[in-house]
Write an enzyme that holds these catalytic residues in place. Sequence first.
Site, PDB file in Angstrom:
ATOM      1  N   ASP A  87      -7.084  16.838 -34.245  1.00 43.01           N
ATOM      2  CA  ASP A  87      -6.830  16.949 -35.683  1.00 43.01           C
ATOM      3  C   ASP A  87      -6.650  18.413 -36.126  1.00 43.01           C
ATOM      4  O   ASP A  87      -6.668  19.333 -35.302  1.00 43.01           O
ATOM      5  CB  ASP A  87      -7.990  16.262 -36.432  1.00 43.01           C
ATOM      6  CG  ASP A  87      -7.530  15.538 -37.691  1.00 43.01           C
ATOM      7  OD1 ASP A  87      -6.520  15.953 -38.286  1.00 43.01           O
ATOM      8  OD2 ASP A  87      -8.206  14.576 -38.093  1.00 43.01           O
TER       9      ASP A  87
ATOM     10  N   ASP B 140      -1.477  11.766 -43.570  1.00 43.14           N
ATOM     11  CA  ASP B 140      -2.213  10.529 -43.284  1.00 43.14           C
ATOM     12  C   ASP B 140      -1.603   9.311 -43.968  1.00 43.14           C
ATOM     13  O   ASP B 140      -1.107   9.380 -45.094  1.00 43.14           O
ATOM     14  CB  ASP B 140      -3.669  10.654 -43.758  1.00 43.14           C
ATOM     15  CG  ASP B 140      -4.494  11.524 -42.825  1.00 43.14           C
ATOM     16  OD1 ASP B 140      -3.947  12.063 -41.843  1.00 43.14           O
ATOM     17  OD2 ASP B 140      -5.702  11.683 -43.104  1.00 43.14           O
TER      18      ASP B 140
ATOM     19  N   TRP C 197      -0.345  16.800 -38.634  1.00 45.54           N
ATOM     20  CA  TRP C 197       0.169  16.289 -39.907  1.00 45.54           C
ATOM     21  C   TRP C 197       1.635  16.639 -40.164  1.00 45.54           C
ATOM     22  O   TRP C 197       2.080  16.680 -41.320  1.00 45.54           O
ATOM     23  CB  TRP C 197      -0.701  16.766 -41.084  1.00 45.54           C
ATOM     24  CG  TRP C 197      -2.183  16.680 -40.850  1.00 45.54           C
ATOM     25  CD1 TRP C 197      -2.825  15.760 -40.072  1.00 45.54           C
ATOM     26  CD2 TRP C 197      -3.207  17.543 -41.389  1.00 45.54           C
ATOM     27  NE1 TRP C 197      -4.187  15.986 -40.101  1.00 45.54           N
ATOM     28  CE2 TRP C 197      -4.446  17.070 -40.892  1.00 45.54           C
ATOM     29  CE3 TRP C 197      -3.179  18.643 -42.231  1.00 45.54           C
ATOM     30  CZ2 TRP C 197      -5.657  17.689 -41.220  1.00 45.54           C
ATOM     31  CZ3 TRP C 197      -4.391  19.257 -42.568  1.00 45.54           C
ATOM     32  CH2 TRP C 197      -5.604  18.783 -42.066  1.00 45.54           C
ATOM     33  N   GLY C 198       2.379  16.939 -39.103  1.00 45.14           N
ATOM     34  CA  GLY C 198       3.795  17.225 -39.296  1.00 45.14           C
ATOM     35  C   GLY C 198       4.081  18.619 -39.830  1.00 45.14           C
ATOM     36  O   GLY C 198       5.194  18.887 -40.284  1.00 45.14           O
TER      37      GLY C 198
ATOM     38  N   ALA D 283       4.554  22.868 -39.480  1.00 48.89           N
ATOM     39  CA  ALA D 283       5.228  23.779 -38.542  1.00 48.89           C
ATOM     40  C   ALA D 283       6.320  23.068 -37.723  1.00 48.89           C
ATOM     41  O   ALA D 283       6.540  23.396 -36.559  1.00 48.89           O
ATOM     42  CB  ALA D 283       4.207  24.455 -37.611  1.00 48.89           C
TER      43      ALA D 283
END
Length: 455
Positions: free
Chosen positions: A148, A242, A221-222, A224
């Site tokens: 995470d 999320d 979380w997508g 960079a």
Amino acid sequence: MAAYLLLALAPTALGLEAPGGIGRLPAMGWNSWNAYHCDIDESKFLTAAKAMVSMGFYDLGYQYVNIDDCWQIKDRRDNVTGKLIPDTSKFSDGISGLANTVHDMGLKIGIYSSAGTLTCAGYEASIDHEEIDAATFAEWGIDFLKYDNCNIPSNWTDECSACTPDNSDSSLYVNGTCKDTTGQCPQGYDYSKSLTFERYKKMGDALAKQNRTILYNLCEWGTAEVWTWGAQVAQAWRSTGDISPDWSRIIQIINENSFYNNYADFYAHNDPDMLEVGNGNLTEAESRTHFAIWAIEKAPLIMGTDLTNLSQTNIDILQNKHLIAFNQDPVVSSPAQPYKGGVNPLWTFNATNPAEYWSGESSKGTIVAMMNTLGSTRTMRANWAEVPSLKGNGRYRVRDVWTERDLGCVSGGVSREVESHDTAVLLVTGGCGGQIGHGWGWGHGWGWGWKHGGW
Ligand SMILES: *[C@@H]1O[C@H](CO)[C@@H](O)[C@H](O)[C@H]1NC(C)=O
Ligand SMILES: *[C@@H]1O[C@H](CO)[C@@H](O)[C@H](O)[C@H]1NC(C)=O
Ligand SMILES: *[C@@H]1O[C@H](CO)[C@@H](O)[C@H](O)[C@H]1NC(C)=O
Ligand SMILES: *[C@@H]1O[C@H](CO)[C@@H](O)[C@H](O)[C@H]1NC(C)=O
Ligand SMILES: *[C@@H]1O[C@H](CO)[C@@H](O)[C@H](O)[C@H]1NC(C)=O
Ligand SMILES: *[C@@H]1O[C@H](CO)[C@@H](O)[C@H](O)[C@H]1NC(C)=O
Ligand SMILES: *[C@@H]1O[C@H](CO)[C@@H](O)[C@H](O)[C@H]1NC(C)=O
């Protein structure tokens, strides 16, 4: 042939190969978070593991039993060994004890940490402890790591950030181009030079040194533009923020992830987050759409609900053999792609009405999916002429993926009544003999009224 063209132009993304073919195909399994959040203990994992076997999920390919956040004691590591400490009030035999039991059932086990100082729920995490944590996970018999993105130390902040899709104002985000460029990296920035890349690579390197294959699933979380470099570091990467168990979030994610399918390959999977089938207030139609789009985008299929309380409809959705076969195709690595926008033009970034018409090839045939993003039932038509992999003028054998109904040999295309938020899915194959003229069957009502016994 548009789909082939896109693939030919796409960056080669064959992912980071893990030994033994691990991670070549999207992972399938179960994770505790969407069902239980922090309220976990070993009995919940054993219940899920037993249900996976007894309910037939394992036979269909679901094999990982994944522990999410909150498995440790808080605020400290072992002050002698430096290892993370399982909470034995939740896991009486530690994580290794649970791992042994899960392995004895023929299943695999996953665990969770964060590329920060603490996990999202505030437990010890792995930044600057990658080596010891990877070694600990390997020693315990772990097969999968979800990693995470919470509690990043300030000296690990990226120098600039990627354009983040703004679902409330889509004019800010057009196919990866930001209108507002404040704090944004310049066009053409190489995100594999980012500290985010570095944070995730460190754990990947540590895992690679272990004497055990641990599938590595990034969960940053997508940010960079991870889809541009995820395959250099891991076998799968979260491509969005999320999920939550409601239509408005699921359709936002479908919109975002629809732009990243060119980056997927064997060992290289976009992960639009874990499944919510069985949770929240998703209707049967919405659950079908959720599973169908995840499956055809070749997302990891990680269930996240109390399996013992699933409705038969939801069991059937999660066990759909055609969608699983597409997702797990051993030969064809490319996911399905939108071929027509529907409500909006193709490649419009729109969080409520993304692309509705999808197709993809597999070794079992072409999958065509029609998703109704509108609020009421409407007729949608799959025109063979518009589906990139079909020749347009052929007759094709069509099977309804949900009902198993064989629609016979069809020319021109198939029209279907699709309920609000539902997705019709067709498996289109050859075997219908000779070709016939382009457009034959138009206006003859082919495919109409199948629900009323028209076939
Ligand atoms: C190590 O941790 C234990 C348990 O919290 C504590 O009792 C002990 O004093 C600690 N030892 C050191 C050297 O910090
Ligand atoms: C941030 O600081 C920590 C602790 O001093 C150090 O180990 C780490 O390498 C630093 N990170 C970067 C990107 O410089
Ligand atoms: C938007 O992205 C898709 C998928 O990557 C691509 O095929 C399409 O050409 C892009 N459109 C524009 C206007 O850049
Ligand atoms: C790696 O694992 C194999 C099989 O479990 C074992 O035979 C071997 O000794 C291990 N090697 C190291 C360096 O631990
Ligand atoms: C479903 O749940 C979401 C999130 O809690 C909520 O916004 C939405 O209104 C609910 N929809 C229905 C139909 O109850
Ligand atoms: C079981 O599922 C039903 C809906 O199918 C739900 O209303 C109920 O709360 C669930 N029970 C548990 C214990 O999760
Ligand atoms: C998304 O598309 C719908 C249908 O075209 C449109 O009504 C809506 O305004 C769009 N949303 C945004 C944020 O542009």
